[in-house]
Enzyme design. Structure first.
Site, PDB file in Angstrom:
ATOM      1  N   ASP A   2     -11.022   2.224   3.780  1.00  0.00           N
ATOM      2  CA  ASP A   2     -11.543   0.812   3.531  1.00  0.00           C
ATOM      3  C   ASP A   2     -13.116   0.551   3.277  1.00  0.00           C
ATOM      4  OD1 ASP A   2      -9.419  -0.789   3.636  1.00  0.00           O
ATOM      5  OD2 ASP A   2      -9.004  -0.673   5.936  1.00  0.00           O
ATOM      6  N   LYS A   4       0.971  -1.305   0.048  1.00  0.00           N
ATOM      7  CA  LYS A   4       0.142   0.135  -0.072  1.00  0.00           C
ATOM      8  C   LYS A   4       0.881   1.275   0.104  1.00  0.00           C
ATOM      9  CE  LYS A   4      -3.765  -2.474   1.966  1.00  0.00           C
ATOM     10  NZ  LYS A   4      -4.724  -2.917   3.152  1.00  0.00           N
ATOM     11  N   GLN A  52      -4.861  -1.921   9.523  1.00  0.00           N
ATOM     12  CA  GLN A  52      -4.562  -3.260   8.804  1.00  0.00           C
ATOM     13  C   GLN A  52      -5.175  -4.470   9.853  1.00  0.00           C
ATOM     14  OE1 GLN A  52      -4.079  -3.694   5.577  1.00  0.00           O
ATOM     15  NE2 GLN A  52      -4.091  -5.855   5.720  1.00  0.00           N
TER      16      GLN A  52
HETATM   17  N1  GUN Z   1      -7.232  -7.149   5.878  1.00  0.00           N
HETATM   18  C1  GUN Z   1      -7.215  -8.139   4.854  1.00  0.00           C
HETATM   19  N2  GUN Z   1      -7.746  -7.138   3.719  1.00  0.00           N
HETATM   20  C2  GUN Z   1      -7.845  -5.905   4.231  1.00  0.00           C
HETATM   21  C3  GUN Z   1      -8.219  -4.617   3.812  1.00  0.00           C
HETATM   22  O1  GUN Z   1      -8.775  -4.607   2.697  1.00  0.00           O
HETATM   23  N3  GUN Z   1      -8.046  -3.494   4.867  1.00  0.00           N
HETATM   24  C4  GUN Z   1      -7.720  -3.679   5.908  1.00  0.00           C
HETATM   25  N4  GUN Z   1      -7.368  -2.704   6.788  1.00  0.00           N
HETATM   26  N5  GUN Z   1      -7.419  -4.883   6.400  1.00  0.00           N
HETATM   27  C5  GUN Z   1      -7.465  -5.905   5.740  1.00  0.00           C
END
Ligand code: GUN
Length: 292
Positions: free
Chosen positions: A119, A52, A96
């Site tokens: 998100d 990211k 995350q």
């Molecule tokens: N864990 C797995 N996929 C994601 C996501 O798209 N965002 C976040 N914050 N955590 C995740």
């Protein structure tokens, strides 16, 4: 059979975003800023967050990474969320997931200002998405919609089966595939307690597999000419790889691909699209596209 190249489409979209950011900045506008919060040292989470941050650089965004040890308290994490909510330079941020067991994940999600929730996990964004209002849409479902659109895959009036009912993928995906302005399809959701899962898949024009069970979808479950989207990314130990593992999808690719009209590979299908959708959401947050 046509392979859906998520890596190529994601690169195209990131280049489009980078061009727009360049234009915004040259006009005196603000550089978009995404912050990411990472707790602990889970290998998968560390890789996702690192990717990211790299995507932010590719898009011309500013990024901030905040790392905590796995023993961080819930109060400390909530205080960090509060700081990011108040930081006027931060347009959007993510925490995350998954979080360590001693932290209430839902409490953390709900502490995030929904206007910065890139998100799309906050109940306000989830609710607005469900009734078709402008909002941040969860990155993986948004990425899949983008792939279907860019490959001009007809979804309207089709029978779509979503495998899995997670809050992050299965539920929002089913909602979006059902809605008139997105999928406009007839949607069935199947999960570990669906007795007719195999028969539902056999009748599907589009299968979206998001159950996290490697090679679950086999050739005998897929109709000739079906579109198959594989969201699975299970890590399997593999000593022939430098990393010591490989990513395995939910679809038995070698068997299923000859029968399908379109199929996403793992890796290089849905995965890269998730990250580029997060970039899209961050740009939208920076432009205050949905909320003031
Ligand atoms: N864990 C797995 N996929 C994601 C996501 O798209 N965002 C976040 N914050 N955590 C995740």
């Amino acid at each position: 059979m046509q392979l859906i190249d998520g890596k190529a489409i994601a690169a195209e979209i990131k280049a489009e975003i980078a061009a727009e950011v360049k234009h915004i900045i040259s006009g005196g506008g603000k550089q978009p800023h995404l912050a990411a919060v990472l707790v602990g040292h889970d290998g998968g989470s560390e890789t996702y967050v690192r990717n990211k941050v790299i995507a932010c650089e590719q898009c011309g965004f500013k990024s901030t990474l905040i790392c905590f040890e796995a023993d961080v308290t819930e109060a400390e994490l909530l205080a960090c969320v509060d700081r990011l909510n108040k930081d006027e330079d931060v347009d959007g941020f993510i925490v995350q997931l998954p979080l360590p067991k001693h932290i209430d994940e839902q409490k953390v999600i709900e502490a995030i200002d929904y206007r910065k929730d890139v998100d799309g996990f906050h109940p306000i964004n989830v609710g607005r998405m469900a009734i078709g209002l402008p909002c941040f849409i969860s990155a993986t479902p948004l990425g899949i919609l983008t792939l279907l659109k860019r490959y001009a895959i007809e979804t309207s009036g089709k029978k779509c089966v979503v495998l899995g009912r997670s809050n992050i993928v299965g539920k929002p995906m089913a909602q979006l595939m059902m809605q008139k302005q997105f999928g406009d399809a007839t949607v069935t959701v199947c999960h570990s307690h669906s007795p007719s899962l195999k028969e539902e898949c056999q009748a599907a024009d589009i299968i979206i597999a998001a159950i996290g069970s490697p090679d679950f979808v086999t050739e005998n479950m897929v109709k000739e000419g079906a579109v198959v989207i594989d969201v699975g990314t299970t890590r399997i130990e593999d000593h022939t790889k430098k990393s010591g593992f490989r990513l395995n999808g939910d679809v038995k690719f070698d068997e299923v691909s000859p029968k399908s009209s379109f199929i996403t590979p793992v890796p290089g299908g849905v995965g890269p699209m998730t990250i580029c959708s997060l970039m899209k959401n961050t740009l939208a947050a920076s432009k205050k596209e949905y909320y003031e």
